[in-house]
Design an enzyme around this catalytic site. Structure first.
Site, PDB file in Angstrom:
ATOM      1  N   ASP A  93       0.819  -1.207   0.000  1.00 33.32           N
ATOM      2  CA  ASP A  93       0.000   0.000   0.000  1.00 33.32           C
ATOM      3  C   ASP A  93       0.853   1.257   0.000  1.00 33.32           C
ATOM      4  OD1 ASP A  93      -3.183  -0.436   0.603  1.00 33.32           O
ATOM      5  OD2 ASP A  93      -1.963  -2.153   1.157  1.00 33.32           O
ATOM      6  N   ASN A 147       1.956  -2.817   4.182  1.00 37.85           N
ATOM      7  CA  ASN A 147       0.996  -3.705   3.520  1.00 37.85           C
ATOM      8  C   ASN A 147       0.067  -4.271   4.591  1.00 37.85           C
ATOM      9  OD1 ASN A 147       0.060  -4.996   1.057  1.00 37.85           O
ATOM     10  ND2 ASN A 147       0.804  -6.909   1.918  1.00 37.85           N
ATOM     11  N   LYS A 148      -0.862  -5.096   4.181  1.00 43.23           N
ATOM     12  CA  LYS A 148      -1.869  -5.636   5.093  1.00 43.23           C
ATOM     13  C   LYS A 148      -1.236  -6.195   6.364  1.00 43.23           C
ATOM     14  CE  LYS A 148      -5.362  -5.416   4.712  1.00 43.23           C
ATOM     15  NZ  LYS A 148      -6.118  -4.293   5.308  1.00 43.23           N
TER      16      LYS A 148
END
Length: 351
Positions: A240, A250-251
């Protein structure tokens, strides 16, 4: 031998509306939702009906093109003022996804020197369509570069959903699976379910099964055991936001996988377009991490599963330090080694 692969799409422009694949309804129903206002676009992003950094940027661009068509002002100065207000409004929807701000800034800059409203409206629509078209080409290129990292028969672990429905087409982390399928290279995906919203369980499994790609779902806490016992050859994730030194947001749970990859001695790849890089930030410590509603953790599909009043910490993302990353796969190739120097060099060449 090449194979035609069915690849789902998440965002479509209808001229006077936007159609988005409502990802909150997957995998039980394939429902396209029509967005006609900037408020609906904002809500669709916040509610994760459309998600994935590139897809968020695309729907935001279309949202700005859409709202610009509805301004009733007669003066370009007032038009620009309203447009900037709506740009700022959309930017509040997902603070960690840099593609959102990249797309907003690109739309804003596209009409900076324009002197008529009609021309501005035309350019905004063209720019939004171009952003979508470019992302499709970028994702295919990422997939081609990523495929060079793997061999036929590899088992590859991933988290969340960095696939076709998170982008214009193909995805980032999932792109090599699609390109491999087209080229007859068999890659087997192991997908972490990705609590608390289950993007891996609901979305990655759904889209890979749509394309006829082998996928095995695991719980997040099975990852170490799966690497140890299922001959996992590599891990690939999306992003992201990637900052100047290569630190990657990121996640949530991504950093766990990077640490496991280091321990087990397997490569850990990040796949992302250049639009996901934020070179204004030097390290991951500067990334703002979105925290989401506690009910994502305390409830499952609306049913309370914890004692009422339980304290919850629910960050949407974590930041993986650059030293845990084997390579960052972009549309321009694979970055390895001294990330700060290589990223700076890459952006000097593209400027």
């Amino acid at each position: 031998m090449s194979t035609i692969v069915t690849i789902p799409r998440s965002v479509s422009w209808k001229g006077d509306a936007i159609a988005v694949l409502n990802q909150t309804k997957l995998p039980h129903s394939t429902e396209y939702k029509t967005l006609t206002t900037i408020e609906e676009v904002w809500k669709s992003i916040v509610m994760l009906e459309v998600r994935g950094a590139p897809a968020i940027g695309i729907v935001a661009a279309f949202g700005l093109a859409l709202v610009a068509k509805k301004y009733t002002t007669l003066h370009i100065e007032e038009f620009q003022k309203k447009f900037n207000r709506d740009c700022n409004y959309l930017g509040t929807s997902r603070p960690t996804a840099v593609n959102l701000f990249w797309a907003i800034d690109r739309m804003r800059e596209s009409i900076q020197e324009i002197t008529t409203i009609k021309e501005a409206q035309k350019i905004l629509e063209e720019e939004a369509l171009l952003i979508q078209q470019e992302d499709e080409a970028v994702c295919r290129s990422i997939g081609e570069h990523a495929l060079s990292c793997f061999q036929d028969g590899d088992n590859i672990l991933t988290i969340c959903n960095a696939g076709s429905i998170a982008t214009a087409k193909y995805g980032t982390a999932l792109a090599p699976f699609y390109i491999g399928k087209e080229k007859g290279v068999h890659l087997h995906a192991y997908a972490c379910e990705t609590r608390p919203v289950l993007q891996g369980g609901r979305l990655t499994t759904w889209e890979l099964k749509q394309a006829g790609i082998d996928v095995t779902l695991i719980t997040d806490n099975t990852a170490a055991h799966a690497i140890q016992t299922k001959e996992i050859n590599a891990i690939i994730v999306g992003a992201d936001r990637i900052v100047a030194n290569g630190d990657t947001a990121n996640k949530i749970g991504t950093m766990n996988l990077a640490i496991l990859a280091k321990y087990f001695g397997i490569p850990f790849y990040v796949a992302a377009p250049l639009s996901t890089f934020d070179i204004t930030k030097q390290t991951g410590a500067e990334i703002v991490i979105e925290e989401r509603d506690e009910t994502e953790v305390t409830k499952i599909f609306g049913k309370q599963v914890t004692p009422v009043g339980t304290t919850v910490y629910n960050p949407a993302f974590d930041v993986t330090p650059n030293e845990l990353i084997t390579g960052i796969i972009t549309e321009r190739g694979i970055i390895r080694g001294d990330y700060k120097r290589e990223i700076a060099s890459l952006f000097e060449k593209t400027s």
